[in-house]
Enzyme design. Sequence first.
Site, PDB file in Angstrom:
ATOM      1  N   VAL A 291       0.743  -1.259   0.054  1.00  0.00           N
ATOM      2  CA  VAL A 291      -0.005  -0.042  -0.121  1.00  0.00           C
ATOM      3  C   VAL A 291       1.077   1.331  -0.044  1.00  0.00           C
ATOM      4  CG1 VAL A 291      -1.562   1.270   1.290  1.00  0.00           C
ATOM      5  CG2 VAL A 291      -1.672  -1.294   1.203  1.00  0.00           C
ATOM      6  N   PHE A 292       0.452   2.364  -1.036  1.00  0.00           N
ATOM      7  CA  PHE A 292       1.363   3.532  -0.950  1.00  0.00           C
ATOM      8  C   PHE A 292       0.705   4.466   0.064  1.00  0.00           C
ATOM      9  CE2 PHE A 292       2.334   7.486  -3.193  1.00  0.00           C
ATOM     10  CZ  PHE A 292       3.700   7.531  -2.974  1.00  0.00           C
ATOM     11  N   GLY A 293       1.544   5.201   0.738  1.00  0.00           N
ATOM     12  CA  GLY A 293       1.086   6.226   1.493  1.00  0.00           C
ATOM     13  C   GLY A 293       1.673   7.727   1.101  1.00  0.00           C
ATOM     14  N   TYR A 294       0.809   8.809   0.755  1.00  0.00           N
ATOM     15  CA  TYR A 294       1.512  10.160   0.580  1.00  0.00           C
ATOM     16  C   TYR A 294       1.073  10.939   1.165  1.00  0.00           C
ATOM     17  CZ  TYR A 294      -3.167  10.061  -1.509  1.00  0.00           C
ATOM     18  OH  TYR A 294      -4.569  10.018  -1.655  1.00  0.00           O
ATOM     19  N   GLY A 295      -0.003  10.546   2.260  1.00  0.00           N
ATOM     20  CA  GLY A 295      -0.453  11.587   3.504  1.00  0.00           C
ATOM     21  C   GLY A 295      -0.131  11.185   4.634  1.00  0.00           C
ATOM     22  N   SER A 296      -1.294  11.061   5.285  1.00  0.00           N
ATOM     23  CA  SER A 296      -0.961  10.715   6.942  1.00  0.00           C
ATOM     24  C   SER A 296      -0.551   9.311   7.050  1.00  0.00           C
ATOM     25  CB  SER A 296      -2.248  10.901   7.720  1.00  0.00           C
ATOM     26  OG  SER A 296      -3.210   9.902   7.242  1.00  0.00           O
TER      27      SER A 296
ATOM     28  N   GLU B  83      -9.572   5.485   5.546  1.00  0.00           N
ATOM     29  CA  GLU B  83      -9.456   6.188   4.475  1.00  0.00           C
ATOM     30  C   GLU B  83     -11.087   6.398   3.955  1.00  0.00           C
ATOM     31  OE1 GLU B  83      -6.752   7.778   3.709  1.00  0.00           O
ATOM     32  OE2 GLU B  83      -5.906   6.945   5.476  1.00  0.00           O
TER      33      GLU B  83
END
EC number: 4.3.2.7
Length: 178
Positions: free
Chosen positions: A3-8, A83
Site C-alpha cells: 500500500v502506498f502512503g502519501y499523506g497521513s 480512508e
Amino acid sequence: MWVFGYGSLIWKVDFPYQDKLVGYITNYSRRFWQGSTDHRGVPGKPGRVVTLVEDPGGSVWGVAYKLPVGKEEEVKTYLDFREKGGYRTTTVIFYPKDSTTKPFSVLLYIGTCDNPNYLGPAPLEDIAEQIFNAAGPSGRNTEYLFELADSIRKLVPEDADEHLFSLEKLVKERLEGK
C-alpha cells in the site's frame, strides 16, 4: 500486498506492516483538495487533507508498506475504514528510492473529484486559512500539514513539493501573526 502512503499514512502508521520502502509514483501530484469532516475537520467546517490529482510528468514521493502475510485483508479492511472519507482504490507502479529494487505494483487510496468530500482547487491563501482554522476528532488540521511536511523533508530532502511547502509557510506565518 503493498500500500502506498502519501499523506497521513506516512507519519501516522497505526497498522501492522512487514516492510516499508521510500519511493515515488508517477503521473500524479499531491494536493490539499480533499475535505475532511471525519478526521481534521467537522461537518460544516471541513479540514483539508491531501489527495492526488492526475498530472502527466508529475511524481509523488511517499512510503510503500508491505502488509503482513496472512493479515492483508484484515489490514486492508482497517485502511478502507480509515480512508473512508471519499477515497477509492487503484493500483499504480511504485519506484523505490533505492534503485537496486525493481518497481512494483502498490494499492493507492485516492480521493477523486466526484466524491462528496472533494473540495478541489482554491487559491493557496484560502487553503492555508482553512487548514489554520480547522480541527476534528483526529486533531488540528495544522498538525496534519506540519507532520506531512516534516516527514517528506526527512525522508526525501530532494523533494521540492511546492504545493506542500508553500502551504506550510503560509500557515506558519499565520501562527506567528504575520
